[in-house]
Design a protein around this motif. Structure first.
Motif, short mmCIF file in Angstrom:
data_model
loop_
_atom_site.label_atom_id
_atom_site.label_comp_id
_atom_site.label_asym_id
_atom_site.label_seq_id
_atom_site.Cartn_x
_atom_site.Cartn_y
_atom_site.Cartn_z
N ARG A 224 0.81 -1.23 0.00
CA ARG A 224 0.00 0.00 0.00
C ARG A 224 0.84 1.27 0.00
O ARG A 224 0.32 2.37 0.17
CB ARG A 224 -0.94 -0.02 1.19
CG ARG A 224 -1.93 -1.19 1.10
CD ARG A 224 -3.16 -1.02 1.91
NE ARG A 224 -3.80 0.26 1.82
CZ ARG A 224 -4.66 0.64 0.85
NH1 ARG A 224 -4.93 -0.17 -0.13
NH2 ARG A 224 -5.22 1.83 0.89
N VAL A 225 2.14 1.13 -0.20
CA VAL A 225 3.03 2.28 -0.08
C VAL A 225 2.63 3.41 -1.03
O VAL A 225 2.59 4.57 -0.60
CB VAL A 225 4.51 1.88 -0.28
CG1 VAL A 225 4.80 1.40 -1.70
CG2 VAL A 225 5.43 3.03 0.10
N LEU A 226 2.33 3.14 -2.28
CA LEU A 226 2.01 4.22 -3.21
C LEU A 226 0.70 4.90 -2.85
O LEU A 226 0.57 6.12 -2.95
CB LEU A 226 1.99 3.71 -4.65
CG LEU A 226 3.33 3.18 -5.17
CD1 LEU A 226 3.19 2.70 -6.62
CD2 LEU A 226 4.44 4.23 -5.05
N THR B 9 6.42 3.93 3.63
CA THR B 9 7.71 3.44 3.12
C THR B 9 7.55 1.95 2.85
O THR B 9 6.59 1.32 3.29
CB THR B 9 8.87 3.65 4.11
OG1 THR B 9 8.74 2.73 5.21
CG2 THR B 9 8.95 5.08 4.61
N THR B 10 8.51 1.40 2.14
CA THR B 10 8.53 -0.04 1.93
C THR B 10 9.94 -0.50 1.61
O THR B 10 10.80 0.32 1.28
CB THR B 10 7.56 -0.49 0.82
OG1 THR B 10 7.38 -1.91 0.91
CG2 THR B 10 8.07 -0.13 -0.57
N THR B 11 10.13 -1.79 1.74
CA THR B 11 11.40 -2.42 1.37
C THR B 11 11.12 -3.88 1.07
O THR B 11 9.97 -4.32 1.11
CB THR B 11 12.45 -2.25 2.50
OG1 THR B 11 13.73 -2.55 1.96
CG2 THR B 11 12.14 -3.11 3.70
N ALA C 64 -8.25 7.98 8.17
CA ALA C 64 -8.02 6.59 8.53
C ALA C 64 -7.51 5.80 7.33
O ALA C 64 -8.02 5.96 6.22
CB ALA C 64 -9.30 5.95 9.06
N ALA C 65 -6.49 4.99 7.55
CA ALA C 65 -5.92 4.19 6.48
C ALA C 65 -6.88 3.06 6.10
O ALA C 65 -7.56 2.50 6.94
CB ALA C 65 -4.58 3.60 6.92
N VAL C 66 -6.93 2.78 4.82
CA VAL C 66 -7.73 1.66 4.31
C VAL C 66 -6.83 0.42 4.34
O VAL C 66 -5.71 0.45 3.85
CB VAL C 66 -8.20 1.93 2.87
CG1 VAL C 66 -8.98 0.76 2.35
CG2 VAL C 66 -9.03 3.20 2.83
N VAL C 67 -7.33 -0.65 4.94
CA VAL C 67 -6.52 -1.86 5.04
C VAL C 67 -6.87 -2.82 3.93
O VAL C 67 -7.95 -2.94 3.50
CB VAL C 67 -6.72 -2.54 6.41
CG1 VAL C 67 -5.84 -3.77 6.53
CG2 VAL C 67 -6.42 -1.56 7.51
#
Length: 192
Positions: free
Chosen positions: A32-34, A144-146, A189-192
């Motif tokens: 979901r990073v983008l 962020t992501t990795t 609120a973030a969408v999961v």
């Protein structure tokens, strides 16, 4: 009336180069990073904060970070505006090989919000340098992501999720940054 410090959102390495590594991109620790970066960009623009697009370049290597290959550009989901800064770095952090520090100073920026790709490399290193340079820093962990990293002989691999948790812990515990989520930063609120 109290004047608040000028804030800039640094979007680190959200570039097409990473998507060219298809297996690695498919296994990213935070798919979901983008979406989360987009939420941060929208909020920064609404708040009148400066948005800075940072890309990574490795000229002459022939790889996906070589500008000659055409992938050293912001991912297609985003469209940097003409009034937003764009810098291309050749080092891990966004400051050493660019004029970013002076450009931020020209805009009166004192606070940085950092997100992007490669949590433990370009994002974390930029946070540390920014902190050393005197900026107040917010690290938006879920923006962020990795990917997993082979840890070397006898040590196996470290998952992307574990790398992200380690980075959050170090940055917060050592005072380099205030670690926040996209929801905390945007109020949505973030969408999961």
């Amino acid at each position: 009336m109290t004047q608040h410090p000028r804030t800039a959102l640094l979007v680190i390495d959200a570039q097409e180069s990473f998507r060219q590594r298809t297996e690695e991109w498919a296994a990213t620790a935070n798919p979901r990073v983008l979406h989360n970066i987009a939420m941060l960009v929208d909020r920064a623009r609404t708040d009148g904060d400066l948005v800075v697009w940072v890309t990574h370049s490795e000229p002459g290597t022939g790889g996906v970070f070589d500008p000659e290959q055409g992938f050293v550009r912001v991912v297609s989901e985003f469209e940097p505006r003409p009034d937003e800064l764009q810098v291309t770095k050749t080092t891990v952090n966004a400051f050493t090989s660019t004029d970013l520090q002076s450009r931020l100073a020209e805009h009166g920026v004192e606070r940085l919000v950092i997100c992007g790709i490669r949590t433990e490399q370009c994002c974390e290193t930029t946070v540390r340098v920014a902190s050393d340079l005197g900026f107040a820093v917010e690290f938006v962990t879920d923006a962020t992501t990795t990917s997993a990293i082979a840890a070397g002989d006898g040590y196996g691999a470290v998952s992307g999720e574990d790398i992200m948790r380690r980075t959050e812990s170090i940055l917060a515990a050592r005072g380099f940054a205030c670690v926040v989520t996209t929801a905390e930063r945007t109020g949505v609120a973030a969408v999961v």
